[in-house]
Each structure stands twice: as C-alpha cells, then as structure tokens.
Write a protein that holds these residues in place. Sequence first.
Motif, short mmCIF file in Angstrom:
data_model
loop_
_atom_site.label_atom_id
_atom_site.label_comp_id
_atom_site.label_asym_id
_atom_site.label_seq_id
_atom_site.Cartn_x
_atom_site.Cartn_y
_atom_site.Cartn_z
N LYS A 198 40.30 13.81 39.11
CA LYS A 198 40.39 14.78 38.03
C LYS A 198 39.58 16.04 38.37
N ALA A 258 41.31 18.34 40.64
CA ALA A 258 42.48 19.02 40.09
C ALA A 258 42.10 20.20 39.20
N THR A 259 40.86 20.24 38.69
CA THR A 259 40.51 21.35 37.82
C THR A 259 39.50 22.30 38.45
N THR A 260 39.21 22.11 39.71
CA THR A 260 38.40 23.10 40.39
C THR A 260 38.84 23.16 41.85
N GLU A 261 38.26 24.10 42.59
CA GLU A 261 38.68 24.24 43.97
C GLU A 261 37.77 23.42 44.87
N GLU A 319 43.71 23.44 31.64
CA GLU A 319 43.79 23.14 33.08
C GLU A 319 43.82 21.63 33.31
N LYS A 375 38.82 24.68 29.47
CA LYS A 375 39.14 23.81 30.60
C LYS A 375 40.26 22.85 30.25
N ARG A 396 46.60 22.57 42.09
CA ARG A 396 45.66 23.60 41.66
C ARG A 396 46.32 24.98 41.67
N ALA A 410 46.68 19.51 35.09
CA ALA A 410 46.41 18.60 36.21
C ALA A 410 46.89 17.19 35.90
N ALA A 468 50.31 18.93 38.00
CA ALA A 468 50.34 20.24 38.65
C ALA A 468 49.29 20.30 39.75
N GLN A 513 35.94 27.36 47.60
CA GLN A 513 34.90 28.04 46.81
C GLN A 513 34.06 28.94 47.70
N TYR A 527 31.93 29.90 39.59
CA TYR A 527 31.12 29.27 40.62
C TYR A 527 29.63 29.52 40.41
#
Lengths: 278, 287
Positions: free
Chosen positions: A2, A5-8, B182, B179, B192, B186, B190, A13, B99
């Motif tokens: 999970k 899938a919701t971040t890189e 997203e 979030k 990214r 996911a 899907a 990054q 980030y």
Amino acid sequence: MKLRATTEGRLTQFALIAIALAFLGFFLLLPLVAVFSEALKQGAGAFIAAIETPDAWAAIKLTLMIAAISVPLNVVFGIAASWAITKFSFPGKSLLITLIDLPFSVSPVVSGLIFVLLFGANGLFGAWLQAHDLKIIFAVPGIVLATVFITFPFVARELIPLMMEQGKDDEEAALSLGANGWQTFWHVTLPNIRWGLLYGVLLCNARAMGEFGAVSVVSGHIRGETNTMPLHVEILYNEYDFVGAFAVASLLACLALVTLVAKSVLEWRFDLHSGASH
Amino acid sequence: MSTTTLSPPRAARRWRKPSVLPGFGLTFGFTLGWLSLIVLIPIAAIFLKAAGMGWSHFLEVGFSSRALSAYRLSFGTAAAAGLVNAVFGLLVAWVLVRYVFPGKAIISALVDLPFALPTAVAGIALTALYAPNGWVGQFLDPLGIKVAFTPLGITIALVFIGLPFVVRSVEPVLADLGKDVEEAAATLGATRSQTFLRVIFPAIAPALLTGFAMAFARGVGEYGSVIFISGNMPGKTEIAPLLIVTQLEQYAYEGATAIAVVMMLVSFTILLGINAVQAAGRKRMGA
C-alpha cells in the motif's frame, strides 16, 4: 504494498528532489550569489566607496522616504477596505475586490504612463499644474503616486482573507459589552489582525523600495533629486560602473533577504498562509 | 444624513444587509474614494485618451510593424517562460509538499525571492551571469548558444520572475488533496503514474493553469528584469513595455497610449479568464 502505491520509490523521490533543487539553485540562488560576488569583486574598500558617494546616499534617502509615505497610505487603505468588505455584506463585493487587485495586472511601465498622461507637461492637468507652479511628474509626488498605485492591493489582499476567516463575532461581542466602534477596532480587531497586517506591510515595503518600471517612467532620473535606489543601479550600470551598480544592488538584495526571513518567521510562528511547506 | 434609528433610509437598507457593526459608511466611502482617485480615474484617463485618438490612428500606432514584433516577443517569451515554470513550478511544489529533506524551510523561503528582490537587481545579476564572458555565458558561448541580448535571455529573466506564481498557486491545492483518493486509486489497481495522471493532475490542473496565467500576465508586462539582458534592438529584442518607454522619451504620447491600451486589454482578459477558471473550480469542488 500500500505504501508503494501511494508514494514514489526512494530513487524517484531522490531524483525529483535533485532536479527541483538544481533548478532552484540555477535560476534563483545563482543570481543572488552573483549580486554579492560582483559587488565585492574589487574588495570591501571599493564596495564602501561606491555606497558612500553623495548620489548613492541621496538615492537611499529618497527610497526610504518614498516607502515611509506610501506604506502607511497602503495600511490605512488596506484596513479600511478589508473592514468594509469583510464586516458587511453588500452586492458588488467581488467586483470591488477585483478592482482593488487591478494594479497587479497592469504593467509597471503602464502604471507610470497613466500618471504622465494625467500630470505630465502635455497631460490632462499639465497646463494647470504649470500655471500654479506645481510639479508632479519628474518630481517626488509623481514617484509617490506611482508607488502607491503599484503597491495598492498589497495590504488589503493579506487582510481580506484573514478577516473573512475571523468573522465578526468578536467585534459584535465587544459592541454588545458597551465598547464604541474605535475601541472595538483598537482593542479587538487590530490585535487579531496585527501579524497579518505586518505580513502585508513587509511585502508592500519590499515592493515600494524596489519598484523600478513605474518609478523610472515618472522620475526623470535627476541625480540627487528623483533617483531612487533601483534607478541609481540602472544609471551606474549603464555608465559601466559595475562595482557601484552591484554595490547598491546588494543593499537592495539584503532588503529582500531580510524580507524573506521575516516573512518565513511570520508564516511559521503565526501559521499565516498555512501552506504545505511546514 | 438623517439618523433616526426607527426608519433607516430605505435605499441603504435594501442595498446592504443591516449590521450592528459601525463604520460602514466611513470605510466603504474611503475605500471607494481612494480606489477611484489612485486606480480607476487614472486608468479611465488612458482609455479616454485612446478613444480620443480616433480608430484609424489608434490602429496605425498601436499595431505598427514595430509594435507587432514587440507584442510577438513579449507574449511569446512570456508564454515560453510560463510553460517552463508550469513544469518546474509543479515539480518544486510537489517536492516541497510531499517529501522530507534537509534545508526544506530555507528552500521554501527562497522560492519567494523573485517577489522580494527588486527587478532591476535581478536584471543586472542575470546579465552578469549570461553575458558572453559571464559565469554561465562563458560556457555557453563556445557552444554557439547566445543568451544575453537574445529572446532566450528574456525568457530566462521571465522564468525567474514567474516561478513563485506557479509554486504558490499549486502548493496549497496539493497539500489539501486528501491521501484517501490516492489510496482508493491504488486499491483499485492503479499504478502510481496512473494515479498521478488521472487522479492528482486533474485536481491540481486549475491551480496550475491559474499559476501559469499569473506568471504569463506578469511576464508580458515585466520591464526591470528584462531590459538589461534583452539588448533592446527594435524589431528583434524590444519588448512591448520598453517600446512604451521609448515612445514616451520621443514624446510620442499617442503611440505609448495605444500600445499600453492593447497590453491592458490583453491583461484584463487574462484576469477575467483566471477568475472564470477559479469560479468553475469552486463550483466543481462545491458540487
């Protein structure tokens, strides 16, 4: 799974951060470094000598004076406008806000031009002013007018959203407890908005001191008289006195840095413009 | 000015809702008066002056071949710089919102530098960097890339000026984006990049467009940071605001007025466009 899938990924990054920093470094930081480096190219002595000329001093004084006149005018207008707009409901409000923002969408050069067309020698009021021996264009009043026009929306733009969010409950409570209008403003509204007001003043002041295009059109570039610091930078630069130009420019760059630091402190400490960056 | 509290003037009552707070007359009157004096009347005067020129003369000086090439240059470089800023401004906003890295607070403050640094200072600094013997220019010159005194130099100056508009307009929208959407994307399988293109990008697109339009509008009118690096050759590197100044210096007031009016009409159209996009965005979010 999970999380991925919701971040890189780490590598993506890292690459994105590196590209962003390289872009900022190249386009923002490098010019800033260049200003100071060029100013100090021939040592501190040359730097100080360039700033100590009478023309540079006159420019510094004029710039401070222009800011000292136009920033308070902007504060009074900003408070009045945001009081009327946020504490009352009337039709045409959004049109009024759009009109207040208008100077942002006018080129600085055009902002100067409109006052030349009104008050210049061939302008609408030119003959009348000449007959009464008054000078606006190519004199200090013209510079003040152009600066007030350019900075017109700054304080109002900060205060309107802030006061909209705060509502009018506090003021209504004060009034119902017997305070009059001015007391309510001084003891209730002003303490509520002071940091937002300071924020607006900071930005307004930076622009008032640094304005170039509008002021350049109305000033006439008379050394020692109608030459502000940014105009003085241009004159020195065009005379190939690069150390002098960058020396005066570095003073303006210091002003910009102080503004940025104070602005960040306000944002951080009082949660103004609570963007995502903190 | 009758102050009988029993029957307030009917027109005033109908015009705005009654309120217990005082000071409407004073603040609204002052706001309208000062706004008219400083902004509205001076702007109206320039349109009046243009109207007095007569249509054919206005077209003649407002759309002379020199003026046309100045518009092409100003709008072209502003659009190019706006596009660069749309891409990199989005990237910077993304990195700042999503980030964590050391020095982020300083980087975030640095983004506003173009708002705080006087344009003339930016102008001479960029010229010093990109002149053929400058820090950056000396490496580009042998490659045959000329930056200073070409449209490329103007574009670089406008990239500097416009960047914060895009970053500051995208940042809050990106931060407010939950979030959960997203995560939902996911969960439904899907990748990214699909999530970014189909879920995140549509949500930030109005803000990105607003930022682009603001940077573009600012770039079209920009003067201080451009005139040092542009070289100012009529027909080649002469931007529209500079042409206005040149006309003024030659006492060609009508030429300056016509060009200014053309530029203002374009700016106001852009402003209205931004408002329309924002209104549409609010409507969509509210629905």
